[in-house]
Design a protein around this motif. Structure first.
Motif, PDB file in Angstrom:
ATOM      1  N   VAL A  66      13.920  -6.881  58.255  1.00  0.00           N
ATOM      2  CA  VAL A  66      13.869  -8.060  57.606  1.00  0.00           C
ATOM      3  C   VAL A  66      12.154  -8.286  56.814  1.00  0.00           C
ATOM      4  O   VAL A  66      11.260  -7.634  57.102  1.00  0.00           O
ATOM      5  CB  VAL A  66      13.039  -9.162  59.033  1.00  0.00           C
ATOM      6  CG1 VAL A  66      12.671 -11.203  58.418  1.00  0.00           C
ATOM      7  CG2 VAL A  66      14.661  -9.197  60.657  1.00  0.00           C
ATOM      8  N   GLU A 100       9.783 -11.165  54.455  1.00  0.00           N
ATOM      9  CA  GLU A 100       9.309 -12.798  54.995  1.00  0.00           C
ATOM     10  C   GLU A 100       9.262 -13.114  53.145  1.00  0.00           C
ATOM     11  O   GLU A 100       8.009 -12.206  52.659  1.00  0.00           O
ATOM     12  CB  GLU A 100       8.519 -13.270  55.932  1.00  0.00           C
ATOM     13  CG  GLU A 100       8.349 -14.805  55.693  1.00  0.00           C
ATOM     14  CD  GLU A 100       7.232 -15.087  57.583  1.00  0.00           C
ATOM     15  OE1 GLU A 100       6.405 -16.636  57.562  1.00  0.00           O
ATOM     16  OE2 GLU A 100       7.183 -13.870  57.886  1.00  0.00           O
ATOM     17  N   TYR A 103      19.112 -15.914  56.930  1.00  0.00           N
ATOM     18  CA  TYR A 103      18.455 -16.193  56.605  1.00  0.00           C
ATOM     19  C   TYR A 103      18.048 -17.105  57.584  1.00  0.00           C
ATOM     20  O   TYR A 103      18.630 -17.967  57.809  1.00  0.00           O
ATOM     21  CB  TYR A 103      18.202 -16.696  54.862  1.00  0.00           C
ATOM     22  CG  TYR A 103      19.448 -17.551  54.782  1.00  0.00           C
ATOM     23  CD1 TYR A 103      18.514 -19.614  54.768  1.00  0.00           C
ATOM     24  CD2 TYR A 103      20.525 -17.313  54.492  1.00  0.00           C
ATOM     25  CE1 TYR A 103      19.774 -19.623  54.239  1.00  0.00           C
ATOM     26  CE2 TYR A 103      21.373 -18.158  53.671  1.00  0.00           C
ATOM     27  CZ  TYR A 103      21.002 -19.666  54.250  1.00  0.00           C
ATOM     28  OH  TYR A 103      21.546 -20.806  54.095  1.00  0.00           O
ATOM     29  N   SER A 119       8.581 -20.830  54.765  1.00  0.00           N
ATOM     30  CA  SER A 119       8.618 -19.573  54.512  1.00  0.00           C
ATOM     31  C   SER A 119      10.189 -18.970  54.588  1.00  0.00           C
ATOM     32  O   SER A 119      10.350 -20.085  55.290  1.00  0.00           O
ATOM     33  CB  SER A 119       7.265 -18.796  55.142  1.00  0.00           C
ATOM     34  OG  SER A 119       8.293 -18.544  56.018  1.00  0.00           O
ATOM     35  N   LYS A 161      13.107 -16.438  56.016  1.00  0.00           N
ATOM     36  CA  LYS A 161      12.853 -14.868  56.851  1.00  0.00           C
ATOM     37  C   LYS A 161      13.505 -14.806  56.135  1.00  0.00           C
ATOM     38  O   LYS A 161      15.059 -15.566  56.251  1.00  0.00           O
ATOM     39  CB  LYS A 161      12.221 -14.817  58.441  1.00  0.00           C
ATOM     40  CG  LYS A 161      11.191 -15.594  58.020  1.00  0.00           C
ATOM     41  CD  LYS A 161      11.012 -14.986  60.264  1.00  0.00           C
ATOM     42  CE  LYS A 161       9.480 -15.113  59.845  1.00  0.00           C
ATOM     43  NZ  LYS A 161       9.899 -15.047  61.846  1.00  0.00           N
TER      44      LYS A 161
END
Length: 132
Positions: free
Chosen positions: A23, A25, A48, A58, A60
């Motif tokens: 992952v 970010e 996502y 944000s 991810k």
């Protein structure tokens, strides 16, 4: 402060995939959200999630890897149009990446899309990046 947020976004994805992270970010923006949706639709990322817990928010992104070889699906992600030198293409001159195996992401007057979609809609625009 980043001078080119799209280049920063692409670099974070490139570095995370080469390091083998699951992952990554990144800070969110509308353009980054559109690019992320295209990467998901074309099969370059697993999933996502848009998070709005901060002031800016944000994204991810769950990166995708080959099950057999454990290689990242995104072999190369390259910024084309830069703040110092913008690259524009008409609908007839849109690039083919890796002879059609990769995608070029284009920012058009109809939104952000792949070069194949832009050719179908007969619109040109700024070539943001190549992904393959």
């Amino acid at each position: 402060m980043f001078t080119d947020p799209i280049a920063d976004y692409l670099t974070r994805i490139r570095n995370a995939s080469r390091a083998g992270h699951r992952v990554v970010e990144v800070p969110a923006s509308n353009l980054k959200k559109e690019i992320t949706k295209i990467l998901f639709d074309q099969g370059y990322i697993l999933s996502y999630k848009f998070e709005d817990d901060q002031a800016q928010g944000s994204i991810k992104i769950a990166l995708k890897y080959d099950k057999m070889t454990k290689e990242p699906v995104i072999r190369k992600i390259q910024r084309i149009s830069k703040p110092g030198l913008r690259k524009y293409s008409g609908s007839e001159e849109l690039p083919r990446v890796l002879n059609g195996l990769g995608i070029a992401i284009v920012s058009t007057s109809h939104g952000v899309m792949t070069s194949k979609q832009a050719k179908k809609e007969k619109v040109g625009g700024e070539v943001l990046c190549y992904v393959y």
